[in-house]
Design a protein around this motif. Structure first.
Motif, PDB file in Angstrom:
ATOM      1  N   SER A   2      49.415 104.628  -6.645  1.00 38.84           N
ATOM      2  CA  SER A   2      48.933 105.687  -6.465  1.00 38.84           C
ATOM      3  C   SER A   2      48.214 106.909  -5.574  1.00 38.84           C
ATOM      4  CB  SER A   2      48.553 105.460  -8.198  1.00 38.84           C
ATOM      5  OG  SER A   2      46.825 104.613  -8.234  1.00 38.84           O
ATOM      6  N   ASP A   3      47.017 105.622  -5.084  1.00 38.37           N
ATOM      7  CA  ASP A   3      46.405 106.475  -4.069  1.00 38.37           C
ATOM      8  C   ASP A   3      47.277 107.281  -3.289  1.00 38.37           C
ATOM      9  OD1 ASP A   3      46.808 104.205  -2.607  1.00 38.37           O
ATOM     10  OD2 ASP A   3      45.078 103.868  -2.840  1.00 38.37           O
ATOM     11  N   VAL A   4      48.373 106.877  -2.216  1.00 38.78           N
ATOM     12  CA  VAL A   4      49.522 107.114  -1.735  1.00 38.78           C
ATOM     13  C   VAL A   4      49.249 107.972  -2.156  1.00 38.78           C
ATOM     14  CG1 VAL A   4      51.130 107.044  -0.280  1.00 38.78           C
ATOM     15  CG2 VAL A   4      49.691 104.919  -0.684  1.00 38.78           C
ATOM     16  N   LEU A   5      50.103 108.731  -3.718  1.00 34.36           N
ATOM     17  CA  LEU A   5      50.726 109.949  -3.801  1.00 34.36           C
ATOM     18  C   LEU A   5      49.596 111.108  -4.643  1.00 34.36           C
ATOM     19  CD1 LEU A   5      53.054 108.724  -6.022  1.00 34.36           C
ATOM     20  CD2 LEU A   5      53.742 109.578  -3.351  1.00 34.36           C
ATOM     21  N   THR A   6      47.828 111.298  -4.008  1.00 39.20           N
ATOM     22  CA  THR A   6      47.341 112.066  -4.614  1.00 39.20           C
ATOM     23  C   THR A   6      47.927 112.738  -3.907  1.00 39.20           C
ATOM     24  OG1 THR A   6      45.682 111.308  -2.282  1.00 39.20           O
ATOM     25  CG2 THR A   6      45.493 109.809  -3.977  1.00 39.20           C
ATOM     26  N   ARG A   7      46.860 114.604  -4.624  1.00 37.30           N
ATOM     27  CA  ARG A   7      46.874 115.852  -3.993  1.00 37.30           C
ATOM     28  C   ARG A   7      46.355 116.054  -2.510  1.00 37.30           C
ATOM     29  NH1 ARG A   7      49.079 117.991  -8.620  1.00 37.30           N
ATOM     30  NH2 ARG A   7      48.274 117.499 -10.620  1.00 37.30           N
ATOM     31  N   GLU A   8      46.010 114.784  -1.789  1.00 41.99           N
ATOM     32  CA  GLU A   8      45.649 115.165  -0.991  1.00 41.99           C
ATOM     33  C   GLU A   8      46.675 114.980   0.254  1.00 41.99           C
ATOM     34  OE1 GLU A   8      43.948 111.294   1.678  1.00 41.99           O
ATOM     35  OE2 GLU A   8      42.684 111.713  -0.216  1.00 41.99           O
ATOM     36  N   HIS A   9      48.133 114.479  -0.278  1.00 45.64           N
ATOM     37  CA  HIS A   9      49.380 114.837   0.341  1.00 45.64           C
ATOM     38  C   HIS A   9      50.483 115.215   0.620  1.00 45.64           C
ATOM     39  CE1 HIS A   9      48.027 110.576   2.402  1.00 45.64           C
ATOM     40  NE2 HIS A   9      47.919 109.646   0.778  1.00 45.64           N
ATOM     41  N   ALA A  10      50.005 116.399  -0.555  1.00 40.62           N
ATOM     42  CA  ALA A  10      51.128 117.426  -1.024  1.00 40.62           C
ATOM     43  C   ALA A  10      51.406 118.422   0.531  1.00 40.62           C
ATOM     44  CB  ALA A  10      50.271 118.073  -1.595  1.00 40.62           C
ATOM     45  N   GLY A  11      52.939 118.136   0.281  1.00 42.19           N
ATOM     46  CA  GLY A  11      53.303 119.217   1.105  1.00 42.19           C
ATOM     47  C   GLY A  11      53.785 117.574   2.324  1.00 42.19           C
ATOM     48  N   GLU A  12      53.204 116.573   2.068  1.00 40.76           N
ATOM     49  CA  GLU A  12      53.701 116.076   3.665  1.00 40.76           C
ATOM     50  C   GLU A  12      54.621 114.484   3.116  1.00 40.76           C
ATOM     51  OE1 GLU A  12      49.698 113.469   4.136  1.00 40.76           O
ATOM     52  OE2 GLU A  12      48.417 115.845   4.210  1.00 40.76           O
ATOM     53  N   THR A  13      54.861 113.460   4.372  1.00 43.59           N
ATOM     54  CA  THR A  13      55.424 112.843   3.942  1.00 43.59           C
ATOM     55  C   THR A  13      55.139 111.442   4.086  1.00 43.59           C
ATOM     56  OG1 THR A  13      57.248 113.694   4.838  1.00 43.59           O
ATOM     57  CG2 THR A  13      58.246 111.699   4.788  1.00 43.59           C
ATOM     58  N   VAL A  14      54.624 110.531   2.995  1.00 44.80           N
ATOM     59  CA  VAL A  14      53.657 109.274   3.536  1.00 44.80           C
ATOM     60  C   VAL A  14      55.744 107.707   3.451  1.00 44.80           C
ATOM     61  CG1 VAL A  14      52.177 107.592   2.844  1.00 44.80           C
ATOM     62  CG2 VAL A  14      52.528 110.525   2.312  1.00 44.80           C
ATOM     63  N   GLY A  15      54.863 107.399   4.163  1.00 47.95           N
ATOM     64  CA  GLY A  15      56.080 105.773   4.543  1.00 47.95           C
ATOM     65  C   GLY A  15      57.870 106.365   4.358  1.00 47.95           C
ATOM     66  N   GLY A  16      57.961 107.928   5.327  1.00 49.31           N
ATOM     67  CA  GLY A  16      59.136 108.290   5.052  1.00 49.31           C
ATOM     68  C   GLY A  16      59.766 109.052   3.654  1.00 49.31           C
ATOM     69  N   ILE A  17      58.819 108.485   2.728  1.00 44.59           N
ATOM     70  CA  ILE A  17      58.763 109.417   1.622  1.00 44.59           C
ATOM     71  C   ILE A  17      58.101 111.169   1.374  1.00 44.59           C
ATOM     72  CG2 ILE A  17      58.166 109.076  -0.968  1.00 44.59           C
ATOM     73  CD1 ILE A  17      58.064 106.446  -0.161  1.00 44.59           C
ATOM     74  N   ALA A  18      59.215 112.106   0.412  1.00 43.09           N
ATOM     75  CA  ALA A  18      58.594 113.250   0.529  1.00 43.09           C
ATOM     76  C   ALA A  18      57.732 113.286  -0.654  1.00 43.09           C
ATOM     77  CB  ALA A  18      59.616 114.242   0.388  1.00 43.09           C
ATOM     78  N   VAL A  19      56.611 113.401  -0.664  1.00 44.20           N
ATOM     79  CA  VAL A  19      55.248 112.834  -1.861  1.00 44.20           C
ATOM     80  C   VAL A  19      55.659 113.531  -3.363  1.00 44.20           C
ATOM     81  CG1 VAL A  19      52.904 112.935  -2.469  1.00 44.20           C
ATOM     82  CG2 VAL A  19      53.636 112.065  -0.593  1.00 44.20           C
ATOM     83  N   ASP A  20      56.050 115.474  -2.804  1.00 45.21           N
ATOM     84  CA  ASP A  20      55.966 116.308  -3.534  1.00 45.21           C
ATOM     85  C   ASP A  20      57.028 116.086  -4.434  1.00 45.21           C
ATOM     86  OD1 ASP A  20      53.936 118.307  -3.352  1.00 45.21           O
ATOM     87  OD2 ASP A  20      54.664 119.249  -2.320  1.00 45.21           O
ATOM     88  N   ARG A  21      58.339 116.145  -3.135  1.00 45.21           N
ATOM     89  CA  ARG A  21      59.693 115.496  -4.398  1.00 45.21           C
ATOM     90  C   ARG A  21      59.313 114.274  -5.559  1.00 45.21           C
ATOM     91  NH1 ARG A  21      64.394 117.887  -6.296  1.00 45.21           N
ATOM     92  NH2 ARG A  21      66.147 116.109  -5.475  1.00 45.21           N
ATOM     93  N   LEU A  22      59.097 113.221  -5.313  1.00 44.26           N
ATOM     94  CA  LEU A  22      58.972 112.130  -5.049  1.00 44.26           C
ATOM     95  C   LEU A  22      58.101 112.428  -6.832  1.00 44.26           C
ATOM     96  CD1 LEU A  22      59.423 108.853  -6.245  1.00 44.26           C
ATOM     97  CD2 LEU A  22      57.148 108.839  -4.742  1.00 44.26           C
TER      98      LEU A  22
END
Length: 90
Positions: A2-22
């Protein structure tokens, strides 16, 4: 996670995952699940209303199930039911 999907990652890709889309997918599913619970409650209320009006809820549910079928499927189900009942001496 859940900390990976925080708002600070908006518009980013984390570990190959589009955070906003997820996040969007998860939130849409959550909204639909809530709607489903509300609808299930409404259906339960309607069955309670039918029961208090003297209707047999089990029969109503059987009719609803039959109405979802094609006429040929209904005929087949009724024929099989009749055959099985006769086989059991009912």
């Amino acid at each position: 996670m859940s900390d990976v999907l925080t708002r600070e990652h908006a518009g980013e890709t984390v570990g190959g995952i589009a955070v906003d889309r997820l996040r969007s997918i998860i939130e849409r599913v959550e909204r639909l699940e809530e709607e489903r619970r509300a609808i299930a409650g409404d259906i339960k209320d309607i069955f309670s209303e039918a029961k208090s009006a003297g209707f047999d809820v089990r029969t109503i549910k059987a009719i609803l199930k039959l109405r979802k079928l094609e006429p040929a499927q209904v005929e087949e189900a009724e024929t099989l039911l009749d055959i099985y009942k006769r086989a059991l001496g009912m």
